[in-house]
Design an enzyme around this catalytic site. Structure first.
Site, PDB file in Angstrom:
ATOM      1  N   ILE A 127       0.687  -1.229  -0.054  1.00  0.00           N
ATOM      2  CA  ILE A 127      -0.024  -0.122   0.165  1.00  0.00           C
ATOM      3  C   ILE A 127       0.795   1.234  -0.012  1.00  0.00           C
ATOM      4  CG2 ILE A 127      -1.841   1.299   1.348  1.00  0.00           C
ATOM      5  CD1 ILE A 127      -2.386  -1.295   2.805  1.00  0.00           C
ATOM      6  N   GLU A 143       7.919 -12.009  10.102  1.00  0.00           N
ATOM      7  CA  GLU A 143       9.129 -11.581  10.518  1.00  0.00           C
ATOM      8  C   GLU A 143      10.026 -12.827  11.099  1.00  0.00           C
ATOM      9  OE1 GLU A 143      10.262  -8.288   9.858  1.00  0.00           O
ATOM     10  OE2 GLU A 143       8.087  -8.416   9.061  1.00  0.00           O
ATOM     11  N   LYS A 165       5.918   0.169  12.583  1.00  0.00           N
ATOM     12  CA  LYS A 165       5.320   0.986  11.332  1.00  0.00           C
ATOM     13  C   LYS A 165       4.699   2.179  11.787  1.00  0.00           C
ATOM     14  CE  LYS A 165       4.987  -3.529   8.910  1.00  0.00           C
ATOM     15  NZ  LYS A 165       4.101  -4.610   9.053  1.00  0.00           N
TER      16      LYS A 165
HETATM   17  P1  NDP Z   1      14.218 -13.065   4.402  1.00  0.00           P
HETATM   18  O1  NDP Z   1      14.542 -13.768   5.865  1.00  0.00           O
HETATM   19  O2  NDP Z   1      13.205 -13.717   3.484  1.00  0.00           O
HETATM   20  O3  NDP Z   1      15.455 -12.602   3.727  1.00  0.00           O
HETATM   21  C1  NDP Z   1      16.492 -12.066   4.192  1.00  0.00           C
HETATM   22  C2  NDP Z   1      17.693 -12.133   3.185  1.00  0.00           C
HETATM   23  O4  NDP Z   1      18.857 -11.459   3.845  1.00  0.00           O
HETATM   24  C3  NDP Z   1      18.288 -13.316   2.578  1.00  0.00           C
HETATM   25  O5  NDP Z   1      18.649 -13.531   1.570  1.00  0.00           O
HETATM   26  C4  NDP Z   1      19.493 -13.469   3.737  1.00  0.00           C
HETATM   27  O6  NDP Z   1      20.703 -14.550   3.083  1.00  0.00           O
HETATM   28  C5  NDP Z   1      19.893 -12.273   3.841  1.00  0.00           C
HETATM   29  N1  NDP Z   1      20.841 -11.704   5.109  1.00  0.00           N
HETATM   30  C6  NDP Z   1      20.762 -12.037   6.254  1.00  0.00           C
HETATM   31  N2  NDP Z   1      21.733 -11.462   6.748  1.00  0.00           N
HETATM   32  C7  NDP Z   1      22.744 -10.901   6.031  1.00  0.00           C
HETATM   33  C8  NDP Z   1      24.036 -10.771   6.050  1.00  0.00           C
HETATM   34  N3  NDP Z   1      24.617 -10.486   7.123  1.00  0.00           N
HETATM   35  N4  NDP Z   1      24.542 -10.389   5.025  1.00  0.00           N
HETATM   36  C9  NDP Z   1      23.905 -10.606   3.860  1.00  0.00           C
HETATM   37  N5  NDP Z   1      22.730 -10.915   3.841  1.00  0.00           N
HETATM   38  C10 NDP Z   1      22.236 -11.420   4.709  1.00  0.00           C
HETATM   39  O7  NDP Z   1      13.336 -11.580   4.963  1.00  0.00           O
HETATM   40  P2  NDP Z   1      12.300 -10.969   4.002  1.00  0.00           P
HETATM   41  O8  NDP Z   1      12.746 -10.738   2.525  1.00  0.00           O
HETATM   42  O9  NDP Z   1      11.018 -11.602   4.358  1.00  0.00           O
HETATM   43  O10 NDP Z   1      12.464  -9.524   4.585  1.00  0.00           O
HETATM   44  C11 NDP Z   1      13.337  -8.497   4.462  1.00  0.00           C
HETATM   45  C12 NDP Z   1      13.045  -7.075   4.756  1.00  0.00           C
HETATM   46  O11 NDP Z   1      11.671  -6.662   4.365  1.00  0.00           O
HETATM   47  C13 NDP Z   1      12.739  -6.911   6.286  1.00  0.00           C
HETATM   48  O12 NDP Z   1      13.216  -5.910   6.940  1.00  0.00           O
HETATM   49  C14 NDP Z   1      11.344  -7.209   6.454  1.00  0.00           C
HETATM   50  O13 NDP Z   1      10.904  -6.471   7.859  1.00  0.00           O
HETATM   51  C15 NDP Z   1      10.868  -6.449   5.499  1.00  0.00           C
HETATM   52  N6  NDP Z   1       9.363  -6.687   5.049  1.00  0.00           N
HETATM   53  C16 NDP Z   1       9.231  -7.973   4.570  1.00  0.00           C
HETATM   54  C17 NDP Z   1       7.969  -8.256   4.383  1.00  0.00           C
HETATM   55  C18 NDP Z   1       7.398  -9.648   3.927  1.00  0.00           C
HETATM   56  O14 NDP Z   1       6.216  -9.778   3.716  1.00  0.00           O
HETATM   57  N7  NDP Z   1       8.359 -10.596   3.973  1.00  0.00           N
HETATM   58  C19 NDP Z   1       7.066  -7.187   4.017  1.00  0.00           C
HETATM   59  C20 NDP Z   1       7.341  -5.969   4.257  1.00  0.00           C
HETATM   60  C21 NDP Z   1       8.703  -5.620   4.663  1.00  0.00           C
HETATM   61  P3  NDP Z   1      20.177 -16.042   3.160  1.00  0.00           P
HETATM   62  O15 NDP Z   1      19.082 -16.128   1.949  1.00  0.00           O
HETATM   63  O16 NDP Z   1      21.501 -16.501   2.495  1.00  0.00           O
HETATM   64  O17 NDP Z   1      19.792 -16.525   4.077  1.00  0.00           O
HETATM   65  N1  HSE Z   2       5.696  -9.417   8.977  1.00  0.00           N
HETATM   66  C1  HSE Z   2       5.079  -8.381   8.594  1.00  0.00           C
HETATM   67  C2  HSE Z   2       3.725  -8.393   8.291  1.00  0.00           C
HETATM   68  C3  HSE Z   2       5.730  -8.201   7.049  1.00  0.00           C
HETATM   69  O1  HSE Z   2       3.204  -9.675   8.882  1.00  0.00           O
HETATM   70  O2  HSE Z   2       2.826  -7.492   8.364  1.00  0.00           O
HETATM   71  C4  HSE Z   2       5.123  -6.795   6.514  1.00  0.00           C
HETATM   72  O3  HSE Z   2       5.789  -5.812   7.031  1.00  0.00           O
END
Ligand code: NDP
Ligand code: HSE
Length: 436
Positions: free
Chosen positions: A136, A190, A205
């Site tokens: 959104i 998360e 948020k």
């Molecule tokens: P994931 O846990 O799915 O992915 C995290 C990624 O970061 C992985 O690829 C991981 O590597 C990498 N990583 C972790 N630590 C390190 C490091 N020290 N150095 C390099 N790479 C690293 O997280 P999400 O994609 O779900 O979330 C990412 C962000 O987006 C967060 O801040 C979350 O709060 C935010 N967010 C998520 C939403 C969702 O629906 N999932 C929605 C809105 C916001 P590896 O693959 O090797 O483990």
């Molecule tokens: N963990 C978060 C949620 C991801 O469930 O809304 C989106 O910020």
């Protein structure tokens, strides 16, 4: 014109989503941005999984600094999550003169003031649409679309995981733990799901929304936070009988005495749109003095909905890349030298109405004792019913709704009620919002 080059830090749910959307919609995005947006490098913890997706097309490294230090990369996209090393990496990118796009609300809620100040000093942008309410465009709405208004309050369902859990518990009678596991499988939750179910993610948020709405520094420490982990299925049922749904709401309000910043389960009248937002969907109501109430609704979590916001930020930053820094939209909507220092209202000074459930002995005089204590505390009852005890049962539940009361008075009255020998368990109370 040459493509703008970006470096992805993190290639999990959101990182992959952003990569896929950028590839699939490449042409449309280029037509909008004025130039292509190219993923030039990816950093992860372990490279195999990312390499299996991107092949030889994009270099995958395990040291984020190798991405940040590349001169040809203009925008660093932080999608790692958590406080550290995310904060250090973002500050490193800013120091090297890179723009940053991030979805990391935890980092911004805690370190946003520091990060935005560093970005301002270096003349770069930090864009964070995906950090609040997934797909959104609520940051854009508040920061740009509603700038004519004095914002009065915001109330929203801003955690998809907890809304998904509440919806599935109510509609399908599923147990809490099973629904949480499903939310994790779907990539909504998360890395630490207690952030979702304890209201911490929503508070992160909300702290960002509040700063943008009222032109105040981000202050996560002012947030009152209560999650859904202790909610009982019977309260969801009783609320329904009274014409309400229970939602985890984030509420921030400008009052005469200060700003409210609170996240808690809330009874919402069933006829309100917000009460009917189900699953991982999010919805945010914003009340502005000129426009009135506006509602923003959509997917609040998941790979591509979140990627939609990340890529929108990439397009915005690409469009503004060559603009003078003074022409950038201020990070927190208000010019940094025009931020206000307003007081934050402690939760015990909040005025709201309440749902109570009291487990009591089924005997004469119990209700009279309770209502006397409430009257002494200036708490007026709006509706009340008593569960029919089963045969042979000598206790029952009294369920009531109150009119508006000050939280401090409610605390005192509940303490006295719990001391009555006929009250057999701690009083359950849930705040209510009419959202009219
Ligand atoms: P994931 O846990 O799915 O992915 C995290 C990624 O970061 C992985 O690829 C991981 O590597 C990498 N990583 C972790 N630590 C390190 C490091 N020290 N150095 C390099 N790479 C690293 O997280 P999400 O994609 O779900 O979330 C990412 C962000 O987006 C967060 O801040 C979350 O709060 C935010 N967010 C998520 C939403 C969702 O629906 N999932 C929605 C809105 C916001 P590896 O693959 O090797 O483990
Ligand atoms: N963990 C978060 C949620 C991801 O469930 O809304 C989106 O910020």
């Amino acid at each position: 014109m040459q493509s703008i080059k970006i470096g992805l830090l993190g290639f999990g749910t959101v990182g992959r989503g952003a990569y896929n959307v950028l590839r699939r919609n490449q042409q449309e995005i280029t037509r909008r941005a004025g130039r292509g947006i190219e993923v030039a490098a990816i950093a992860v913890r372990s490279a195999e999984r990312a390499r299996a997706t991107v092949g030889d097309e994009v270099p995958v490294v395990t040291d984020p600094s190798q991405v940040i230090s590349r001169d040809d990369i203009d925008i660093v996209v932080e999608l790692i999550g958590g406080y550290e090393p995310a904060r250090t990496l973002v500050l490193e990118a800013i120091n090297r003169g890179k723009h940053v796009v991030t979805a990391n609300k935890a980092m911004l809620a805690k370190h946003g003031n520091e990060i935005f100040e560093a970005a301002r000093a270096r003349g770069v942008m930090v864009a964070f649409e995906a950090a609040v309410a997934g797909g959104i465009p609520i940051i854009k709405a508040l920061r740009e679309g509603l700038t004519a208004n004095r914002i009065e309050w915001i109330a929203g369902i801003i955690n998809g995981t907890s809304n998904f859990i509440l919806s599935e518990m109510r509609a399908r009678g599923l147990p809490f733990a099973a629904v949480l596991a499903e939310a994790q499988r779907l990539g909504y939750a998360e890395a630490d799901p207690t952030f979702d179910i304890e209201g911490i993610d929503a508070a992160h948020k909300l702290a960002l929304l509040s700063a943008i709405a009222f032109g105040v520094p981000i202050n996560i420490d002012a947030a009152y936070t209560e999650g859904i982990a202790k909610l009982a299925a019977e309260d969801i049922r009783y609320a329904e009988q009274l014409g309400y749904r229970i939602k985890l709401l984030g509420i921030t309000k400008r009052t005469a005495t200060g700003i409210e910043l609170r996240v808690h389960p809330t009874l919402v009248p069933i006829q309100r749109l917000l009460a009917n937002v189900e699953g991982a969907m999010n919805a945010v109501l914003v009340k502005g003095d000129a426009v009135g109430v506006t509602l923003y609704y959509g997917k609040g979590a998941g790979a591509e909905p979140t990627a939609s916001a990340v890529v929108a930020d990439l397009v915005d930053v690409t469009r503004m890349h060559t603009a003078d820094p003074e022409n950038h939209v201020p990070h927190l909507a208000f010019q940094p030298d025009h931020m206000a220092e307003l007081p934050w209202l402690p939760i015990d000074q909040t005025v709201t109405s309440y749902y109570f459930r009291m487990r009591v002995a089924d005997q004469p005089g119990v209700l009279a004792d309770i209502t006397r204590i409430l009257a002494d505390g200036h708490i007026s009852i709006d509706a009340l019913f008593q569960r029919e005890p089963s045969e042979g049962e000598n206790q029952t539940d009294i369920i009531m709704l109150t009119h508006d009361a000050v939280e401090r008075d409610v605390d005192a009255a509940v303490r006295r009620i719990e001391q009555l020998p006929t009250v057999l368990a701690p009083v359950i109370r849930i705040r209510e919002e009419e959202l009219g």
